[in-house]
Motif scaffolding. Structure first.
Motif, PDB file in Angstrom:
ATOM      1  N   CYS A   1       0.844  -1.200   0.000  1.00  0.00           N
ATOM      2  CA  CYS A   1       0.000   0.000   0.000  1.00  0.00           C
ATOM      3  C   CYS A   1       0.879   1.249   0.000  1.00  0.00           C
ATOM      4  O   CYS A   1       0.594   2.226  -0.719  1.00  0.00           O
ATOM      5  CB  CYS A   1      -0.924   0.003   1.213  1.00  0.00           C
ATOM      6  SG  CYS A   1      -2.379  -1.063   1.066  1.00  0.00           S
TER       7      CYS A   1
ATOM      8  N   ILE B   1      -4.372  -8.991  -5.462  1.00  0.00           N
ATOM      9  CA  ILE B   1      -4.773  -7.857  -4.643  1.00  0.00           C
ATOM     10  C   ILE B   1      -4.783  -6.609  -5.523  1.00  0.00           C
ATOM     11  O   ILE B   1      -3.846  -6.383  -6.296  1.00  0.00           O
ATOM     12  CB  ILE B   1      -3.798  -7.634  -3.470  1.00  0.00           C
ATOM     13  CG1 ILE B   1      -3.601  -8.914  -2.665  1.00  0.00           C
ATOM     14  CG2 ILE B   1      -4.312  -6.517  -2.552  1.00  0.00           C
ATOM     15  CD1 ILE B   1      -2.513  -8.802  -1.600  1.00  0.00           C
TER      16      ILE B   1
ATOM     17  N   HIS C   1      -6.203   0.409  -4.436  1.00  0.00           N
ATOM     18  CA  HIS C   1      -6.874   1.607  -4.934  1.00  0.00           C
ATOM     19  C   HIS C   1      -6.381   2.806  -4.135  1.00  0.00           C
ATOM     20  O   HIS C   1      -6.649   2.915  -2.931  1.00  0.00           O
ATOM     21  CB  HIS C   1      -8.392   1.470  -4.798  1.00  0.00           C
ATOM     22  CG  HIS C   1      -8.979   0.386  -5.637  1.00  0.00           C
ATOM     23  ND1 HIS C   1      -9.707   0.637  -6.789  1.00  0.00           N
ATOM     24  CD2 HIS C   1      -8.948  -0.967  -5.513  1.00  0.00           C
ATOM     25  CE1 HIS C   1     -10.097  -0.507  -7.324  1.00  0.00           C
ATOM     26  NE2 HIS C   1      -9.652  -1.494  -6.572  1.00  0.00           N
TER      27      HIS C   1
ATOM     28  N   GLN D   1      -6.911   1.433  -0.328  1.00  0.00           N
ATOM     29  CA  GLN D   1      -7.672   0.237   0.015  1.00  0.00           C
ATOM     30  C   GLN D   1      -7.086  -0.949  -0.741  1.00  0.00           C
ATOM     31  O   GLN D   1      -6.880  -0.869  -1.956  1.00  0.00           O
ATOM     32  CB  GLN D   1      -9.153   0.381  -0.345  1.00  0.00           C
ATOM     33  CG  GLN D   1      -9.940   1.249   0.600  1.00  0.00           C
ATOM     34  CD  GLN D   1     -11.440   1.112   0.378  1.00  0.00           C
ATOM     35  OE1 GLN D   1     -11.900   0.389  -0.510  1.00  0.00           O
ATOM     36  NE2 GLN D   1     -12.219   1.780   1.211  1.00  0.00           N
TER      37      GLN D   1
ATOM     38  N   ARG E   1      -7.926  -4.640  -1.952  1.00  0.00           N
ATOM     39  CA  ARG E   1      -9.148  -5.402  -2.174  1.00  0.00           C
ATOM     40  C   ARG E   1      -8.855  -6.737  -2.847  1.00  0.00           C
ATOM     41  O   ARG E   1      -7.964  -6.841  -3.695  1.00  0.00           O
ATOM     42  CB  ARG E   1     -10.132  -4.614  -3.042  1.00  0.00           C
ATOM     43  CG  ARG E   1     -10.533  -3.259  -2.474  1.00  0.00           C
ATOM     44  CD  ARG E   1     -11.456  -2.543  -3.432  1.00  0.00           C
ATOM     45  NE  ARG E   1     -11.735  -1.164  -3.000  1.00  0.00           N
ATOM     46  CZ  ARG E   1     -12.372  -0.273  -3.733  1.00  0.00           C
ATOM     47  NH1 ARG E   1     -12.796  -0.600  -4.950  1.00  0.00           N
ATOM     48  NH2 ARG E   1     -12.585   0.949  -3.263  1.00  0.00           N
ATOM     49  N   GLN E   2      -9.622  -7.735  -2.454  1.00  0.00           N
ATOM     50  CA  GLN E   2      -9.606  -9.044  -3.110  1.00  0.00           C
ATOM     51  C   GLN E   2     -11.050  -9.447  -3.403  1.00  0.00           C
ATOM     52  O   GLN E   2     -11.901  -9.418  -2.504  1.00  0.00           O
ATOM     53  CB  GLN E   2      -8.937 -10.101  -2.229  1.00  0.00           C
ATOM     54  CG  GLN E   2      -7.427  -9.982  -2.158  1.00  0.00           C
ATOM     55  CD  GLN E   2      -6.772 -11.130  -1.420  1.00  0.00           C
ATOM     56  OE1 GLN E   2      -7.252 -11.582  -0.392  1.00  0.00           O
ATOM     57  NE2 GLN E   2      -5.636 -11.612  -1.943  1.00  0.00           N
ATOM     58  N   LYS E   3     -11.317  -9.775  -4.656  1.00  0.00           N
ATOM     59  CA  LYS E   3     -12.667 -10.152  -5.099  1.00  0.00           C
ATOM     60  C   LYS E   3     -13.700  -9.112  -4.668  1.00  0.00           C
ATOM     61  O   LYS E   3     -14.815  -9.431  -4.255  1.00  0.00           O
ATOM     62  CB  LYS E   3     -13.042 -11.535  -4.563  1.00  0.00           C
ATOM     63  CG  LYS E   3     -12.152 -12.664  -5.060  1.00  0.00           C
ATOM     64  CD  LYS E   3     -12.672 -14.018  -4.659  1.00  0.00           C
ATOM     65  CE  LYS E   3     -13.921 -14.393  -5.442  1.00  0.00           C
ATOM     66  NZ  LYS E   3     -14.339 -15.796  -5.179  1.00  0.00           N
ATOM     67  N   GLY E   4     -13.319  -7.830  -4.761  1.00  0.00           N
ATOM     68  CA  GLY E   4     -14.233  -6.744  -4.468  1.00  0.00           C
ATOM     69  C   GLY E   4     -14.359  -6.403  -3.001  1.00  0.00           C
ATOM     70  O   GLY E   4     -14.982  -5.398  -2.649  1.00  0.00           O
ATOM     71  N   ARG E   5     -13.775  -7.192  -2.112  1.00  0.00           N
ATOM     72  CA  ARG E   5     -13.879  -6.939  -0.671  1.00  0.00           C
ATOM     73  C   ARG E   5     -12.612  -6.246  -0.176  1.00  0.00           C
ATOM     74  O   ARG E   5     -11.506  -6.633  -0.541  1.00  0.00           O
ATOM     75  CB  ARG E   5     -14.097  -8.231   0.102  1.00  0.00           C
ATOM     76  CG  ARG E   5     -15.381  -8.980  -0.262  1.00  0.00           C
ATOM     77  CD  ARG E   5     -15.647 -10.103   0.716  1.00  0.00           C
ATOM     78  NE  ARG E   5     -14.515 -11.025   0.811  1.00  0.00           N
ATOM     79  CZ  ARG E   5     -14.401 -11.971   1.751  1.00  0.00           C
ATOM     80  NH1 ARG E   5     -15.347 -12.094   2.678  1.00  0.00           N
ATOM     81  NH2 ARG E   5     -13.355 -12.785   1.759  1.00  0.00           N
ATOM     82  N   CYS E   6     -12.794  -5.242   0.664  1.00  0.00           N
ATOM     83  CA  CYS E   6     -11.655  -4.531   1.241  1.00  0.00           C
ATOM     84  C   CYS E   6     -11.078  -5.360   2.378  1.00  0.00           C
ATOM     85  O   CYS E   6     -11.759  -5.633   3.368  1.00  0.00           O
ATOM     86  CB  CYS E   6     -12.101  -3.158   1.743  1.00  0.00           C
ATOM     87  SG  CYS E   6     -10.750  -2.155   2.405  1.00  0.00           S
ATOM     88  N   ILE E   7      -9.826  -5.773   2.232  1.00  0.00           N
ATOM     89  CA  ILE E   7      -9.172  -6.564   3.273  1.00  0.00           C
ATOM     90  C   ILE E   7      -8.291  -5.708   4.172  1.00  0.00           C
ATOM     91  O   ILE E   7      -7.925  -6.123   5.269  1.00  0.00           O
ATOM     92  CB  ILE E   7      -8.338  -7.712   2.669  1.00  0.00           C
ATOM     93  CG1 ILE E   7      -7.172  -7.167   1.829  1.00  0.00           C
ATOM     94  CG2 ILE E   7      -9.218  -8.649   1.836  1.00  0.00           C
ATOM     95  CD1 ILE E   7      -6.168  -8.220   1.399  1.00  0.00           C
TER      96      ILE E   7
ATOM     97  N   THR F   1      -7.092  -1.263   4.875  1.00  0.00           N
ATOM     98  CA  THR F   1      -7.176   0.140   4.489  1.00  0.00           C
ATOM     99  C   THR F   1      -6.156   0.952   5.279  1.00  0.00           C
ATOM    100  O   THR F   1      -5.854   0.626   6.438  1.00  0.00           O
ATOM    101  CB  THR F   1      -8.595   0.702   4.723  1.00  0.00           C
ATOM    102  OG1 THR F   1      -8.649   2.060   4.279  1.00  0.00           O
ATOM    103  CG2 THR F   1      -8.988   0.649   6.189  1.00  0.00           C
TER     104      THR F   1
END
Length: 347
Positions: free
Chosen positions: A65, A96, A99, A115, A117-123, A125
């Motif tokens: 990040c 991953i 964003h 953020q 994200r994996q498969k649309g889910r935020c893991i 931040t």
């Protein structure tokens, strides 16, 4: 890994490791995905999933990040703080997406949120703040916590790390637990020397990414050391019954992490669950970080209760400069003892 990106741990096929870079630089490399939109990045290589852990190593996500955010600020800006939250366990089998949002760009400070994200889910931040080099003007106060007296780094040719403690891109010397005999956990501290393997060639930002990565190592685990909690998936009484090679490896690792002889842990409480919740890094001297040289990490815990614990960490350069201060809170739950047969509660 196959040809289908959905069945790979990276969105793009990983390039071969660059032999001109340190292993940590290859580990933390991110790739920009301009085709998906502005300021979106992805992991270039598969992240490490530590054996027995719920998900990938948190330091990888913190550092990647930061690496993504650094790609969106001018070179004259250096990170000075990073505030992170671990939300979900990350999978080592899924790509991953990082964003980056440009929250603010000022004359002296720039702020980014990232953020993962994996498969649309935020893991995961984080909010990261950068300061322009030399932006302070006029008089200023100055002080820094000194390195503990009498502490010396290992020799440059040090190479005595046990196999189980030598699997990643960092090298660590044996950990010390200070005031180990104190009945008060908050009076104890841990110290160990760490450095990246190889030579980092990617400039000061690569060194900062590497420091962010290693800052998560052993961090919330400090609670297990100052409370003398057993963390292996078998009881200390069972070590003698293990195969000789496995038994010896466990003993060596236990001692290497400053915990002494495993036989002294018989009857001690066992960790049932331990995960990081949040993580903060204050970079005090970002342009002086040399993560491929020895750095001293000193950790202690001011508080633990209600299933959580807080640990603070100071990271010094080998010549005594306070490079960073870190704080982490984690979930710490003990294993509930299994009732002996015939002694189950009748309630």
């Amino acid at each position: 890994m196959g040809d289908d990106p959905l069945n790979r741990s990276t969105l793009l096929r990983p390039p071969p490791p660059d032999p001109n870079k340190a292993p940590i630089e290859n580990t933390l490399e991110v790739t920009e995905l301009a085709v998906l939109g502005p300021n979106i990045f992805t992991n270039t290589r598969q992240p490490w999933h530590p054996p027995g852990a719920r998900g990938i190593y948190g330091g990888t996500v913190i550092a990647q990040c930061l690496a993504a955010a650094q790609r969106t600020v001018p070179d004259e800006f250096s990170v000075h703080s990073c505030h992170c939250y671990f939300l979900l366990a990350g999978s080592g089998e899924l790509p991953i997406l990082f964003h980056v949002e440009k929250v603010r760009d000022g004359k002296s400070f720039a702020t980014r949120t990232v953020q993962a994200r994996q498969k649309g889910r935020c893991i995961f931040t984080t909010t990261i703040s950068f300061v322009r080099d030399g932006s302070s003007s006029g008089g200023q106060v100055s002080h820094a916590h000194p390195m503990p007296p009498g502490v010396r780094p290992p020799p440059d040719d040090f190479d005595e790390v046990p196999e189980l403690a030598n699997m990643g891109p960092f090298q660590s010397a044996q950990m010390q637990v200070l005031n180990a005999g104190s009945p008060h956990a908050h009076e104890k501290k841990t110290r160990n020397w760490v450095r990246a393997k190889g030579k980092i060639t990617g400039g000061h930002q690569a060194h900062l990414n590497a420091l962010a990565y290693v800052s998560d190592s052993y961090f919330i685990g400090t609670i297990t050391r100052i409370h003398r909690l057993w963390r292996f998936p078998f009881k200390p009484e069972e070590i003698d019954g293990l195969p000789d090679d496995l038994s010896q490896r466990v003993r060596t690792l236990h001692e290497w992490e400053g915990m002494g002889d495993p036989s002294e842990m018989k009857g001690r409480p066992e960790i049932g669950m331990m995960v990081s919740l949040d993580h903060t890094i204050y970079f005090h001297e970002p342009r002086k970080v040399r993560a491929d040289e020895w750095m001293l990490s000193e950790m202690e815990s001011p508080w633990a209760a209600d299933g959580r614990g807080v640990v603070t960490q100071r990271i010094f350069s080998k010549d005594g400069i306070l490079l960073a201060t870190c704080v982490q809170e984690g979930l710490v739950r003990l294993k509930v003892p299994t009732p002996e047969v015939g002694k189950e509660s009748k309630l």
